[in-house]
Enzyme design. Structure first.
Site, PDB file in Angstrom:
ATOM      1  N   ASP A  49       1.043  -1.224  -0.157  1.00 22.06           N
ATOM      2  CA  ASP A  49      -0.039  -0.413   0.177  1.00 22.06           C
ATOM      3  C   ASP A  49       0.708   1.362  -0.464  1.00 22.06           C
ATOM      4  O   ASP A  49       0.311   2.291  -0.289  1.00 22.06           O
ATOM      5  CB  ASP A  49      -1.135  -0.427   1.248  1.00 22.06           C
ATOM      6  CG  ASP A  49      -2.238  -0.894   0.962  1.00 22.06           C
ATOM      7  OD1 ASP A  49      -2.470  -1.671  -0.075  1.00 22.06           O
ATOM      8  OD2 ASP A  49      -3.114  -0.552   1.649  1.00 22.06           O
ATOM      9  N   ASN A  93      -4.575  -1.933  -4.053  1.00 18.57           N
ATOM     10  CA  ASN A  93      -6.184  -2.440  -3.135  1.00 18.57           C
ATOM     11  C   ASN A  93      -5.950  -1.046  -2.307  1.00 18.57           C
ATOM     12  O   ASN A  93      -6.145  -1.273  -1.001  1.00 18.57           O
ATOM     13  CB  ASN A  93      -6.430  -3.315  -3.223  1.00 18.57           C
ATOM     14  CG  ASN A  93      -7.972  -3.816  -2.644  1.00 18.57           C
ATOM     15  OD1 ASN A  93      -8.615  -2.854  -1.707  1.00 18.57           O
ATOM     16  ND2 ASN A  93      -8.398  -4.704  -2.022  1.00 18.57           N
ATOM     17  N   ASP A 317     -10.752  -2.817  12.039  1.00 22.44           N
ATOM     18  CA  ASP A 317      -9.657  -3.966  11.789  1.00 22.44           C
ATOM     19  C   ASP A 317      -9.272  -4.572  12.721  1.00 22.44           C
ATOM     20  O   ASP A 317      -8.923  -5.689  12.305  1.00 22.44           O
ATOM     21  CB  ASP A 317      -8.409  -2.478  11.228  1.00 22.44           C
ATOM     22  CG  ASP A 317      -8.525  -1.794   9.709  1.00 22.44           C
ATOM     23  OD1 ASP A 317      -9.636  -2.426   9.960  1.00 22.44           O
ATOM     24  OD2 ASP A 317      -7.690  -1.417   9.327  1.00 22.44           O
ATOM     25  N   GLU A 345     -11.104  -4.947   1.986  1.00 22.63           N
ATOM     26  CA  GLU A 345     -10.844  -5.509   1.959  1.00 22.63           C
ATOM     27  C   GLU A 345     -11.483  -6.713   0.902  1.00 22.63           C
ATOM     28  O   GLU A 345     -11.003  -6.938  -0.465  1.00 22.63           O
ATOM     29  CB  GLU A 345      -8.919  -5.984   2.255  1.00 22.63           C
ATOM     30  CG  GLU A 345      -7.978  -5.101   1.942  1.00 22.63           C
ATOM     31  CD  GLU A 345      -8.022  -3.949   3.402  1.00 22.63           C
ATOM     32  OE1 GLU A 345      -9.308  -3.604   3.190  1.00 22.63           O
ATOM     33  OE2 GLU A 345      -6.966  -3.569   2.924  1.00 22.63           O
ATOM     34  N   HIS A 389      -5.031  -9.221   3.652  1.00 26.19           N
ATOM     35  CA  HIS A 389      -4.005  -9.258   4.539  1.00 26.19           C
ATOM     36  C   HIS A 389      -4.589  -9.580   5.976  1.00 26.19           C
ATOM     37  O   HIS A 389      -4.113 -10.436   6.457  1.00 26.19           O
ATOM     38  CB  HIS A 389      -3.008  -7.977   4.480  1.00 26.19           C
ATOM     39  CG  HIS A 389      -3.998  -6.898   4.794  1.00 26.19           C
ATOM     40  ND1 HIS A 389      -3.081  -5.870   5.975  1.00 26.19           N
ATOM     41  CD2 HIS A 389      -4.802  -6.240   4.352  1.00 26.19           C
ATOM     42  CE1 HIS A 389      -4.369  -4.729   5.626  1.00 26.19           C
ATOM     43  NE2 HIS A 389      -5.262  -5.217   4.694  1.00 26.19           N
ATOM     44  N   ARG A 390      -5.499  -9.249   6.121  1.00 20.76           N
ATOM     45  CA  ARG A 390      -6.074  -9.376   7.840  1.00 20.76           C
ATOM     46  C   ARG A 390      -6.715 -10.224   8.343  1.00 20.76           C
ATOM     47  O   ARG A 390      -6.074 -11.485   9.035  1.00 20.76           O
ATOM     48  CB  ARG A 390      -6.928  -7.863   8.473  1.00 20.76           C
ATOM     49  CG  ARG A 390      -6.116  -6.525   8.401  1.00 20.76           C
ATOM     50  CD  ARG A 390      -6.827  -5.533   9.162  1.00 20.76           C
ATOM     51  NE  ARG A 390      -6.179  -4.120   9.101  1.00 20.76           N
ATOM     52  CZ  ARG A 390      -4.686  -4.317   9.186  1.00 20.76           C
ATOM     53  NH1 ARG A 390      -3.940  -5.396   9.357  1.00 20.76           N
ATOM     54  NH2 ARG A 390      -4.784  -2.812   9.404  1.00 20.76           N
ATOM     55  N   LYS A 415       0.610  -6.650   2.286  1.00 24.75           N
ATOM     56  CA  LYS A 415      -0.284  -5.178   1.920  1.00 24.75           C
ATOM     57  C   LYS A 415       0.545  -4.323   3.379  1.00 24.75           C
ATOM     58  O   LYS A 415       0.217  -3.342   2.782  1.00 24.75           O
ATOM     59  CB  LYS A 415      -1.662  -5.663   1.828  1.00 24.75           C
ATOM     60  CG  LYS A 415      -2.804  -3.699   1.957  1.00 24.75           C
ATOM     61  CD  LYS A 415      -4.050  -4.295   2.316  1.00 24.75           C
ATOM     62  CE  LYS A 415      -4.680  -3.639   0.828  1.00 24.75           C
ATOM     63  NZ  LYS A 415      -5.070  -2.615   1.559  1.00 24.75           N
TER      64      LYS A 415
END
Ligand code: DC
Length: 644
Positions: A49, A93, A317, A345, A389-390, A415
């Site tokens: 990112d 993204n 998040d 995402e 990613h999370r 990311k």
């Protein structure tokens, strides 16, 4: 599909230095670019990112340089709108690049095209475009109304007065407007329509703008006034804090896996809202300590986390981490007010529900909530990560449930945290495996069983699985070289081990699998790649706390290449044949020394020469030649090595 297999984990403790915050990195880069003067940015996050933002700034005429391979950058600000007046930007993204750049470019008087990956084109941006249009920006949707890609044209901007922007889909729209408005030089008030979500992220924006010399006046979370004649000025040096969202995985690992686990880079003085994740963990019973620049988590006094029912709107998040922590809680857990998950995402509510169910949880999914009930025991699963990613980072925690976890497409962590799995491995302790490989009749079965008993570990005699397959093939009239049919038998083998006995279905076959016919059959079916593949997961399933001793031919090379200690146990063929001879005679069975020796040599040759998983001494295995040793000595040798 690439994947990463995480072994079952016993616990987590240690210390992790966090990578830089994504939110702070991309905001700081943009502010430094628009400011007068040069800014030294220290500890910038190295991730996809941030790469997208750096590339975009370069394309827009902003000069920046990196200090060697370090995370320190110098940005030469352009002191106003971007100098390059035409550009085509691809932003992947990266929402933290796309939204703020849209606003800054709309006020830069040029012609720009902004696009991203397919998912970026599904993430709404209409509320921001509406706000920018109110002050005269000329923005058109290239694809679907309300979504990227966008086409921006030069326009007469009419700042001042009140701009209205919706705040209930993404707080990044407000962030984007606020950061861009100083480009107009005219006092402008932004009024938030609807309830503002993710408020702490606006806190980060205002804090950083102030460091660059623009102080926004705010009335609650409803009205924000950017002063006239505001100009960004470089503060000289900006230190990027560690990423508080990334901290959540390690803090949760400490709370689930014992701890203490300390993260460095965020703490009491952080400007990131996600540090409040630590408070949420505390409500689950975790023991938390905090310094200015560190946070440490430990498991609750009683061990298990408490069930929770929390409004998590302020930490959307980090809240994902709580959804997986719910797998370790003592009752049903409710995560409320998380509707924004649906436009991140991926649709994170749906994705989380799917994957939690795979590991055995009961999940209720609503428009803006999740209810998660842990299973009695986690089920090994292959977790899909949805290019998010999370999702990947969150589900690494499931391995702390003494459970194997496969993470599909693990590189999606690039990311925000490219080295996540390395850091995670450094602070977690896998369930230990002792691998004992060697030829037939070398005594490894006896040694393995005795070592397992001494350590209180589980034990796997993998040879008996191949013997069972051979026996099942004999019973079913399937030829030993009929690979597909033998593999089907291996895949559905009703094998059971109980109290030292071996069962096929309900039948006790402990003796039947030890006959010469079954032994020869075992070494024949063992050359078949499909058979070996069918038995792979079944063998890995034996790895459970507190540990496993596994013996066979390919334990250290194929089944558990990450085994902490590996042995290659052998003896001369003559010595092995003599041992076998003695055993048979003691049992009152007929035996012929010469044919026993020949059989052993033939089997050794077959095991060593086969192309799949051949018997071999690995470079990292300890050689143990038992020709001149008795069982006690061999067991003692292995235990000494393991303990040291
Ligand atoms: O260890 P054992 O003698 O019980 O093994 C029986 C056969 O199974 C042997 O000929 C080799 C094969 N085997 C194998 O190929 N891989 C293993 N991990 C274990 C046994």
């Amino acid at each position: 599909m690439e994947f990463l297999d995480l072994p079952p984990l016993l616990g987590a403790s240690g210390c992790v230095r966090l990578p830089g915050s994504k939110s702070i990195s991309n905001r700081t880069l943009l502010l430094a670019a628009l400011a007068e003067g040069e800014t030294d940015i220290r500890d910038l996050l190295a991730s996809d990112d941030v790469e997208r933002m750096l590339e975009a700034l370069q394309a827009l005429g902003v000069e920046w340089s990196r200090d060697g391979e370090s995370d320190n950058y110098r940005v030469r600000g352009v002191g106003g709108p971007f100098p390059v007046k035409a550009a085509d930007l691809f932003l992947g993204n990266a929402g933290t690049a796309f939204r703020p750049l849209t606003a800054a470019l709309a006020l830069s008087g040029g012609e720009y095209r902004l696009s991203g990956v397919a998912r970026m084109h599904e993430r709404p941006i209409g509320d921001l475009v509406d706000g920018l249009r109110e002050i005269g920006a000329d923005i058109t949707y290239v694809g679907n109304e309300g979504f990227p890609p966008l086409h921006i044209r030069p326009a007469a901007i009419r700042p001042g007065g009140v701009v209205r922007v919706r705040g209930d889909v993404s707080s990044q729209f407000l962030t984007a407007l606020l950061m861009a408005l100083p480009l107009t030089g005219v006092e402008t008030t932004v009024e938030v329509v609807g309830e503002l979500i993710s408020k702490p992220y606006i806190g980060i924006t205002l804090d950083l703008m102030a460091r660059f010399g623009v102080v926004v006046a705010r009335e609650g979370w409803q009205r924000f006034t950017v002063p006239g004649n505001a100009r960004y000025r470089s503060p000289g040096v900006v230190f990027v804090e560690g990423d508080a969202s990334s901290a959540s995985y390690f803090l949760a690992a400490g709370a689930i896996g014992g701890g203490p686990l300390r993260v460095e880079g965020v703490g009491r003085s952080s400007i990131q809202g996600d540090v409040r994740f630590a408070e949420a963990l505390e409500q689950l019973g975790a023991r938390i300590e905090m310094g200015d620049n560190w946070i440490e988590a430990r498991a609750p006094d009683g061990g298990r986390l408490k069930a929770f029912d929390l409004d998590l709107n302020h930490i959307p998040d980090a809240a994902m981490t709580l959804a997986v922590a719910a797998l370790f809680a003592d009752g049903p857990c409710r995560l409320r007010n998380i509707a924004s998950w649906r436009v991140k995402e991926t649709d994170r509510i749906a994705a989380m529900a799917n994957e939690l169910r795979k590991v055995g949880a009961t999940v209720e999914e609503g428009p803006d909530y999740l209810c998660v009930t842990a299973p009695a025991r986690l089920v090994p699963a292959a977790i899909d990560t949805y290019d998010d990613h999370r999702m990947a980072m969150c589900f690494s925690l499931a391995a702390l449930g003494d459970c194997r976890v496969r993470i599909n497409d693990p590189k999606c962590v690039n990311k925000t945290f490219p080295t996540y799995f390395e850091r995670f491995a450094e602070v977690t302790r896998p369930v230990p495996v002792i691998a004992i490989d060697g030829p037939s009749a070398s005594g490894k079965g006896t040694v393995a069983a005795r070592v397992a008993e001494a350590l209180g570990y589980h034990c796997l005699d993998s040879g008996s699985l191949y013997r069972l397959v051979a026996l099942a093939a004999m019973r079913a009239g399937v030829s030993f070289d009929d690979e597909p049919d033998v593999a089907v038998l291996a895949g559905s083998l009703p094998a059971r081990f109980a109290e030292g006995r071996v069962f096929l279905g309900d039948e006790d076959v402990t003796e039947a699998i030890r006959t010469e016919e079954a032994s020869v059959g075992a070494s024949k079916v063992a050359v078949l790649a499909e058979v070996r593949a069918a038995l792979l997961d079944r063998q890995r399933e034996y790895r459970h706390a507190p540990g496993l001793v596994a013996e066979g031919r390919d334990i250290g090379s194929v089944i558990f290449p990450d085994a902490g200690t590996k042995f290659f146990l052998t003896a001369t063929a003559q010595a092995r044949a003599e041992r076998r001879y003695k055993q048979l005679i003691e049992k009152g069975m007929a035996a012929n020394m010469e044919s026993l020796l020949k059989d052993l040599q033939d089997r050794d040759a077959r095991d060593a020469a086969r192309p799949v998983a051949p018997l071999q001494k690995l470079p990292d295995a300890v050689l143990l030649d038992t020709t001149e040793m008795d069982v006690e000595q061999a067991v003692g040798f292995v235990l000494d090595r393991v303990r040291s």
